[in-house]
Design an enzyme around this catalytic site. Structure first.
Site, PDB file in Angstrom:
ATOM      1  N   CYS A  87     -10.482   0.129   4.542  1.00 36.84           N
ATOM      2  CA  CYS A  87      -9.157   0.194   4.223  1.00 36.84           C
ATOM      3  C   CYS A  87      -8.668   1.472   3.979  1.00 36.84           C
ATOM      4  O   CYS A  87      -9.296   2.310   3.395  1.00 36.84           O
ATOM      5  CB  CYS A  87      -9.078  -0.715   2.920  1.00 36.84           C
ATOM      6  N   LEU A  88      -7.292   1.681   4.204  1.00 34.34           N
ATOM      7  CA  LEU A  88      -6.625   3.035   4.014  1.00 34.34           C
ATOM      8  C   LEU A  88      -6.490   3.475   2.719  1.00 34.34           C
ATOM      9  O   LEU A  88      -6.361   4.584   2.351  1.00 34.34           O
ATOM     10  CB  LEU A  88      -5.154   3.020   4.664  1.00 34.34           C
ATOM     11  N   GLN A 137       0.937  -1.282   0.045  1.00 31.78           N
ATOM     12  CA  GLN A 137       0.024  -0.042  -0.016  1.00 31.78           C
ATOM     13  C   GLN A 137       1.154   1.303   0.199  1.00 31.78           C
ATOM     14  O   GLN A 137       0.297   2.306  -0.227  1.00 31.78           O
ATOM     15  CB  GLN A 137      -0.920   0.043   1.153  1.00 31.78           C
ATOM     16  N   HIS A 171      -3.399  -8.040   0.495  1.00 33.04           N
ATOM     17  CA  HIS A 171      -2.664  -7.140   0.052  1.00 33.04           C
ATOM     18  C   HIS A 171      -1.273  -7.459  -0.662  1.00 33.04           C
ATOM     19  O   HIS A 171      -0.884  -6.836  -1.750  1.00 33.04           O
ATOM     20  CB  HIS A 171      -2.497  -5.738   0.917  1.00 33.04           C
ATOM     21  N   HIS A 192      -7.017  -9.714   5.318  1.00 33.87           N
ATOM     22  CA  HIS A 192      -6.953  -8.346   4.565  1.00 33.87           C
ATOM     23  C   HIS A 192      -5.682  -7.858   4.186  1.00 33.87           C
ATOM     24  O   HIS A 192      -5.446  -7.715   3.028  1.00 33.87           O
ATOM     25  CB  HIS A 192      -7.710  -7.317   5.807  1.00 33.87           C
ATOM     26  N   GLU A 193      -4.645  -8.035   5.056  1.00 30.98           N
ATOM     27  CA  GLU A 193      -3.523  -7.399   4.852  1.00 30.98           C
ATOM     28  C   GLU A 193      -2.639  -8.447   3.884  1.00 30.98           C
ATOM     29  O   GLU A 193      -1.770  -7.928   3.112  1.00 30.98           O
ATOM     30  CB  GLU A 193      -2.654  -6.951   6.148  1.00 30.98           C
TER      31      GLU A 193
HETATM   32 NI    NI Z   1      -6.497  -2.625   2.976  1.00 37.52          NI
END
Ligand code: NI
Length: 167
Positions: free
Chosen positions: A91-92, A51, A137, A133-134
């Site tokens: 999510c960022l 990210q 990514h 979730h991570e």
């Molecule tokens: Ni995220």
């Protein structure tokens, strides 16, 4: 320490896959520090290196209420998945939007900490959701990819609306 720039959907770099970390050197330790600072500043519970446009298998997490329990996962691997649960995730890279995603309800993982020590960890609840979730990514997958085409369309519209409002 500098804050890192968090890539925003639909940046194509969010689809890049991260590579295994082979040596935990000072460069990696600095990256981990900067990721924690960026994550805390953005008031997120988790951040993956992909990210911030670094394709290395590194995740920072803090799901505690007091925001003083940092967890760094390097080269995390899910060894066991059990059950399922639906959690409303954010999510960022998708500011201001949330969506329900189906995940395993319990997982067991192995990972290295930022000193290079290997650990096993069992997780459920928010931590379990956050880790899945991570790790997604790191494989170039976002929570958006788990949604139906209709829900994806709604999310894109909501993001556009939020962006227009922010101008
Ligand atoms: Ni995220």
């Amino acid at each position: 320490m500098p804050l890192l720039n968090i890539l925003q959907f639909p940046d194509p770099r969010l689809k890049l896959k991260a590579e295994t970390v082979t040596t935990i050197d000072t460069e990696i330790m600095t990256l981990v520090d900067n990721m924690f600072e960026t994550m805390y500043e953005a008031v997120g519970v988790g951040l993956a290196a992909t990210q911030v446009n670094i394709q290395k298998r590194i995740i920072t997490i803090d799901v505690s209420e007091d925001r003083r329990h940092p967890l760094c996962l390097i080269n995390p691997e899910i060894l066991v998945r059990k059950g399922s649960l639906i959690w409303e995730e954010g999510c960022l890279s998708f500011p201001g939007v949330y969506a329900k995603v189906n995940r395993a309800s319990e997982i067991e993982i192995s990972y290295l900490d930022n000193n290079g020590e290997q650990h096993l960890l069992k997780a459920d609840g928010l931590l379990c959701v956050c880790i899945q979730h991570e790790i997604d990514h790191l494989d170039g997958i976002t929570f958006y990819d788990h949604l139906s085409p209709l829900k994806q369309q709604l999310m894109r519209k909501k993001l556009e609306k939020n962006r227009r409002r922010a101008l």
